[in-house]
Design an enzyme around this catalytic site. Structure first.
Site, PDB file in Angstrom:
ATOM      1  N   TYR A 143       0.862  -1.176   0.000  1.00  0.00           N
ATOM      2  CA  TYR A 143       0.000   0.000   0.000  1.00  0.00           C
ATOM      3  C   TYR A 143       0.904   1.234   0.000  1.00  0.00           C
ATOM      4  O   TYR A 143       1.464   1.606   1.028  1.00  0.00           O
ATOM      5  CB  TYR A 143      -0.917  -0.070   1.229  1.00  0.00           C
ATOM      6  CG  TYR A 143      -1.885   1.072   1.426  1.00  0.00           C
ATOM      7  CD1 TYR A 143      -2.045   2.098   0.499  1.00  0.00           C
ATOM      8  CD2 TYR A 143      -2.668   1.118   2.579  1.00  0.00           C
ATOM      9  CE1 TYR A 143      -2.942   3.122   0.696  1.00  0.00           C
ATOM     10  CE2 TYR A 143      -3.570   2.136   2.805  1.00  0.00           C
ATOM     11  CZ  TYR A 143      -3.700   3.140   1.859  1.00  0.00           C
ATOM     12  OH  TYR A 143      -4.596   4.164   2.077  1.00  0.00           O
ATOM     13  N   LYS A 173      -1.425  -1.156  -4.105  1.00  0.00           N
ATOM     14  CA  LYS A 173      -2.421  -0.083  -4.063  1.00  0.00           C
ATOM     15  C   LYS A 173      -1.616   1.204  -4.110  1.00  0.00           C
ATOM     16  O   LYS A 173      -0.870   1.524  -3.179  1.00  0.00           O
ATOM     17  CB  LYS A 173      -3.245  -0.167  -2.779  1.00  0.00           C
ATOM     18  CG  LYS A 173      -4.254   0.965  -2.601  1.00  0.00           C
ATOM     19  CD  LYS A 173      -4.975   0.817  -1.266  1.00  0.00           C
ATOM     20  CE  LYS A 173      -6.122   1.795  -1.114  1.00  0.00           C
ATOM     21  NZ  LYS A 173      -5.702   3.185  -0.886  1.00  0.00           N
TER      22      LYS A 173
END
Length: 320
Positions: A143, A173
């Site tokens: 992330y 992400k």
């Protein structure tokens, strides 16, 4: 949940953690929340305990209970439930990863530790590797959100050779506006078929052109249906319609950003649109003002974004 686990793709709602007025987690509405996402927004993938879910403001036991509730209530309704397990403590992150595997989540994601920070790619990968090893059967996602972590290691650099160190690595992400970095992540890793999940909702169309395979964002909680129209237009190569949909979404986001837009405001908008009480955020965040909510409601109505909910006015295609 299906096994073996498949990569996360398509539209993914970054879930909100509903709370009572006293700051306790309101587990009782998560079942309704699942049904709302699926039935009203057409969103069947979720990213739990991330930024929007105030994951780093919750205790470890709370994060475990929230994850359990999403997995339990989402069974046979949601396609993918990915749990964010990042923490400042490696041990806590490993504990959360192991728990996600035990309850049957579909994947885990981790942000860079942001207090005592990794100073280069190798140090960061070593941290991520230890977390991933706690749940080796689960797809692992990095992330990337440098604006909040302060860790400026480029995602392109991090991805170079990462699967050799972390066999379960499946993608990232990418919550940053650096489309050069994002584009190079895609360009340099095409043979590996990673999941490239874009996290800046108002720039999604640009990322799709760059090769994004999906998107994780807070606005898909209440603008999921509209964003899916954009995705469908893009897939059929109707770029003019896709652009109109993106501009329409941008009009709303641009409006609320000028008012001050964050997790607190997202909770207020979701309560307004879905009718499910999301409650206030946890300190140090402050509850969104009544003035913000009133202004956001007026803007949503003017753009006809409320037509698919109980607050319906007009036509969803008004902006297209």
């Amino acid at each position: 949940m299906a096994s073996p686990k498949k990569k996360l793709q398509g539209l993914v709602a970054a879930t909100i953690t509903p709370m009572t007025e006293h700051g306790e987690i309101n587990f009782s509405v998560i079942g309704r929340y699942v049904d709302y996402l699926v039935e009203e927004q057409g969103v069947k993938n979720v990213f739990v305990n991330g930024t929007t879910g105030e994951g780093l403001s919750l205790s470890i036991s709370e994060r475990c209970r929230v994850a359990e509730e999403w997995v339990t209530k989402g069974r046979n309704k949601l396609d993918q439930i990915v749990i964010h397990v990042g923490a400042l403590s490696l041990k806590e992150s490993q504990e959360l990863a192991q728990h996600a595997a035990e309850i049957g989540a579909d994947g885990i994601a981790v942000i860079a530790p942001f207090f005592l920070k990794p100073w280069n790619k190798d140090v960061l990968i070593n941290f991520l590797k230890e977390v991933a090893a706690a749940a080796p059967a689960l797809p692992f996602y990095y992330y990337h959100i440098p604006a909040l972590t302060g860790v400026k290691i480029r995602a392109e650099e991090l991805l170079d050779g990462i699967q050799d160190k972390i066999p379960s690595f499946q993608g990232l992400k990418f919550s940053d506006t650096d489309l050069l970095d994002f584009g190079q992540c895609v360009d340099q890793n095409r043979p590996r078929q990673f999941a490239f999940l874009f996290g800046v909702d108002e720039q999604l169309l640009s990322a799709l052109v760059m090769g994004a395979t999906g998107a994780v964002g807070s606005t898909y909680n209440y603008l999921g249906k509209k964003t899916k129209q954009m995705l469908e237009a893009f897939e059929r190569k109707d770029f003019s319609s896709a652009l109109n949909h993106q501009f329409c979404i941008q009009r709303f986001i641009n409006f609320v950003v000028k008012l001050g837009f964050g997790v607190s405001q997202t909770k207020a908008i979701m309560t307004l649109v879905s009718g499910i009480p999301m409650g206030p955020p946890r300190l140090p965040l402050q509850k969104a003002s009544r003035e913000f909510t009133d202004n956001a409601e007026a803007k949503l109505k003017s753009l006809d974004f409320l037509s698919c909910t109980d607050l319906k006015d007009g036509n969803m295609d008004a902006c297209s």
